[in-house]
Design a protein around this motif. Structure first.
Motif, PDB file in Angstrom:
ATOM      1  N   LYS A 183       1.015  -1.178  -0.032  1.00  0.00           N
ATOM      2  CA  LYS A 183      -0.102  -0.107   0.222  1.00  0.00           C
ATOM      3  C   LYS A 183       0.942   1.183  -0.085  1.00  0.00           C
ATOM      4  O   LYS A 183       0.486   2.281  -0.640  1.00  0.00           O
ATOM      5  CB  LYS A 183      -0.983   0.126   1.188  1.00  0.00           C
ATOM      6  CG  LYS A 183      -1.816   1.298   1.174  1.00  0.00           C
ATOM      7  CD  LYS A 183      -2.751   1.178   2.460  1.00  0.00           C
ATOM      8  CE  LYS A 183      -3.703   2.280   2.686  1.00  0.00           C
ATOM      9  NZ  LYS A 183      -3.358   3.635   2.071  1.00  0.00           N
ATOM     10  N   GLU A 184       1.714   1.369   0.734  1.00  0.00           N
ATOM     11  CA  GLU A 184       2.866   2.301   0.828  1.00  0.00           C
ATOM     12  C   GLU A 184       3.537   2.642  -0.484  1.00  0.00           C
ATOM     13  O   GLU A 184       3.759   3.833  -1.172  1.00  0.00           O
ATOM     14  CB  GLU A 184       3.785   2.241   2.064  1.00  0.00           C
ATOM     15  CG  GLU A 184       3.223   2.520   3.189  1.00  0.00           C
ATOM     16  CD  GLU A 184       4.393   2.237   4.487  1.00  0.00           C
ATOM     17  OE1 GLU A 184       5.335   1.615   3.986  1.00  0.00           O
ATOM     18  OE2 GLU A 184       3.807   2.360   5.631  1.00  0.00           O
ATOM     19  N   GLY A 185       4.023   1.615  -1.193  1.00  0.00           N
ATOM     20  CA  GLY A 185       4.640   1.554  -2.332  1.00  0.00           C
ATOM     21  C   GLY A 185       3.529   2.199  -3.641  1.00  0.00           C
ATOM     22  O   GLY A 185       3.830   3.047  -4.270  1.00  0.00           O
ATOM     23  N   THR A 186       2.237   1.723  -3.704  1.00  0.00           N
ATOM     24  CA  THR A 186       1.478   2.240  -4.498  1.00  0.00           C
ATOM     25  C   THR A 186       0.893   3.706  -4.186  1.00  0.00           C
ATOM     26  O   THR A 186       0.710   4.427  -5.288  1.00  0.00           O
ATOM     27  CB  THR A 186       0.044   1.380  -4.499  1.00  0.00           C
ATOM     28  OG1 THR A 186      -0.186   1.328  -3.205  1.00  0.00           O
ATOM     29  CG2 THR A 186       0.315  -0.009  -5.041  1.00  0.00           C
ATOM     30  N   ASP A 187       0.826   4.184  -2.895  1.00  0.00           N
ATOM     31  CA  ASP A 187       0.763   5.509  -2.651  1.00  0.00           C
ATOM     32  C   ASP A 187       1.833   6.493  -3.006  1.00  0.00           C
ATOM     33  O   ASP A 187       1.721   7.498  -3.532  1.00  0.00           O
ATOM     34  CB  ASP A 187       0.399   5.534  -1.110  1.00  0.00           C
ATOM     35  CG  ASP A 187      -0.867   5.028  -0.599  1.00  0.00           C
ATOM     36  OD1 ASP A 187      -1.687   4.673  -1.386  1.00  0.00           O
ATOM     37  OD2 ASP A 187      -0.969   4.773   0.716  1.00  0.00           O
ATOM     38  N   GLU A 188       3.016   5.901  -2.932  1.00  0.00           N
ATOM     39  CA  GLU A 188       4.294   6.561  -3.311  1.00  0.00           C
ATOM     40  C   GLU A 188       4.307   6.535  -4.877  1.00  0.00           C
ATOM     41  O   GLU A 188       4.394   7.961  -5.401  1.00  0.00           O
ATOM     42  CB  GLU A 188       5.553   6.041  -2.868  1.00  0.00           C
ATOM     43  CG  GLU A 188       6.615   6.569  -3.284  1.00  0.00           C
ATOM     44  CD  GLU A 188       8.046   5.750  -2.747  1.00  0.00           C
ATOM     45  OE1 GLU A 188       9.024   6.049  -3.335  1.00  0.00           O
ATOM     46  OE2 GLU A 188       7.877   5.197  -1.717  1.00  0.00           O
ATOM     47  N   LEU A 189       3.914   5.685  -5.442  1.00  0.00           N
ATOM     48  CA  LEU A 189       3.856   5.634  -7.031  1.00  0.00           C
ATOM     49  C   LEU A 189       2.696   6.732  -7.475  1.00  0.00           C
ATOM     50  O   LEU A 189       2.901   7.558  -8.544  1.00  0.00           O
ATOM     51  CB  LEU A 189       3.429   4.219  -7.815  1.00  0.00           C
ATOM     52  CG  LEU A 189       4.678   3.249  -7.457  1.00  0.00           C
ATOM     53  CD1 LEU A 189       4.190   1.894  -8.152  1.00  0.00           C
ATOM     54  CD2 LEU A 189       5.895   3.761  -8.505  1.00  0.00           C
ATOM     55  N   ASP A 190       1.682   7.078  -6.861  1.00  0.00           N
ATOM     56  CA  ASP A 190       0.461   7.672  -7.069  1.00  0.00           C
ATOM     57  C   ASP A 190       0.907   9.043  -7.039  1.00  0.00           C
ATOM     58  O   ASP A 190       0.495  10.103  -7.584  1.00  0.00           O
ATOM     59  CB  ASP A 190      -0.804   7.394  -6.310  1.00  0.00           C
ATOM     60  CG  ASP A 190      -1.445   6.055  -6.786  1.00  0.00           C
ATOM     61  OD1 ASP A 190      -1.202   5.404  -7.897  1.00  0.00           O
ATOM     62  OD2 ASP A 190      -2.259   5.535  -5.998  1.00  0.00           O
ATOM     63  N   GLN A 191       1.652   9.249  -5.763  1.00  0.00           N
ATOM     64  CA  GLN A 191       2.087  10.632  -5.599  1.00  0.00           C
ATOM     65  C   GLN A 191       3.025  11.008  -6.653  1.00  0.00           C
ATOM     66  O   GLN A 191       2.889  12.347  -7.068  1.00  0.00           O
ATOM     67  CB  GLN A 191       2.769  10.643  -4.141  1.00  0.00           C
ATOM     68  CG  GLN A 191       3.079  12.116  -3.693  1.00  0.00           C
ATOM     69  CD  GLN A 191       3.882  11.900  -2.403  1.00  0.00           C
ATOM     70  OE1 GLN A 191       4.183  10.795  -1.520  1.00  0.00           O
ATOM     71  NE2 GLN A 191       4.157  13.083  -1.725  1.00  0.00           N
ATOM     72  N   ASP A 192       3.943  10.228  -7.002  1.00  0.00           N
ATOM     73  CA  ASP A 192       4.751  10.555  -8.022  1.00  0.00           C
ATOM     74  C   ASP A 192       4.237  10.892  -9.120  1.00  0.00           C
ATOM     75  O   ASP A 192       4.276  11.771 -10.035  1.00  0.00           O
ATOM     76  CB  ASP A 192       5.874   9.483  -8.284  1.00  0.00           C
ATOM     77  CG  ASP A 192       6.938   9.361  -6.997  1.00  0.00           C
ATOM     78  OD1 ASP A 192       6.913  10.300  -6.147  1.00  0.00           O
ATOM     79  OD2 ASP A 192       7.598   8.468  -7.087  1.00  0.00           O
ATOM     80  N   ALA A 193       3.272  10.262  -9.704  1.00  0.00           N
ATOM     81  CA  ALA A 193       2.416  10.200 -10.908  1.00  0.00           C
ATOM     82  C   ALA A 193       1.674  11.537 -10.883  1.00  0.00           C
ATOM     83  O   ALA A 193       1.472  12.424 -11.849  1.00  0.00           O
ATOM     84  CB  ALA A 193       1.541   9.055 -11.048  1.00  0.00           C
TER      85      ALA A 193
END
Length: 71
Positions: free
Chosen positions: A45-55
Motif C-alpha cells: 500500500k505504501e509503495g502504490t501510494d508513493e507511485l500515485d504521489q509521484d504520478a
C-alpha cells in the motif's frame, strides 16, 4: 505429483503436523504468518501510494501564467 491429494490427504497432513509440532507452536507460527501478511500488505500500500504521489506530481499543470491567461 501433488495434484491428487484430496481432502483425506490434507486432513492426514494436518494431523501429522499437529502431532509433530503441538498446538502452541502452530498457533504462534500462524500468528507470525499473520503479522507477515499484514506487513506485506502495508508495504504494498505504501509503495502504490508513493507511485500515485509521484504520478500526480508529474501530471501537474506547468503552463506558464502568461499562457494560461490567453486560453
Amino acid at each position: 505429483m501433488l495434484n491428487n491429494i484430496g481432502l483425506p490427504g490434507l486432513l492426514l497432513i494436518a494431523v501429522v503436523v499437529l502431532v509433530l509440532f503441538g498446538r502452541g507452536k502452530i498457533s504462534s507460527l500462524m500468528g507470525e504468518v499473520g503479522k507477515g501478511i499484514t506487513s506485506f500488505k502495508k508495504g504494498v500500500k505504501e509503495g502504490t501510494d508513493e507511485l500515485d504521489q509521484d504520478a500526480s506530481e508529474v501530471a501537474k499543470d506547468v503552463t506558464p501564467e502568461t499562457d494560461k491567461d490567453k486560453a
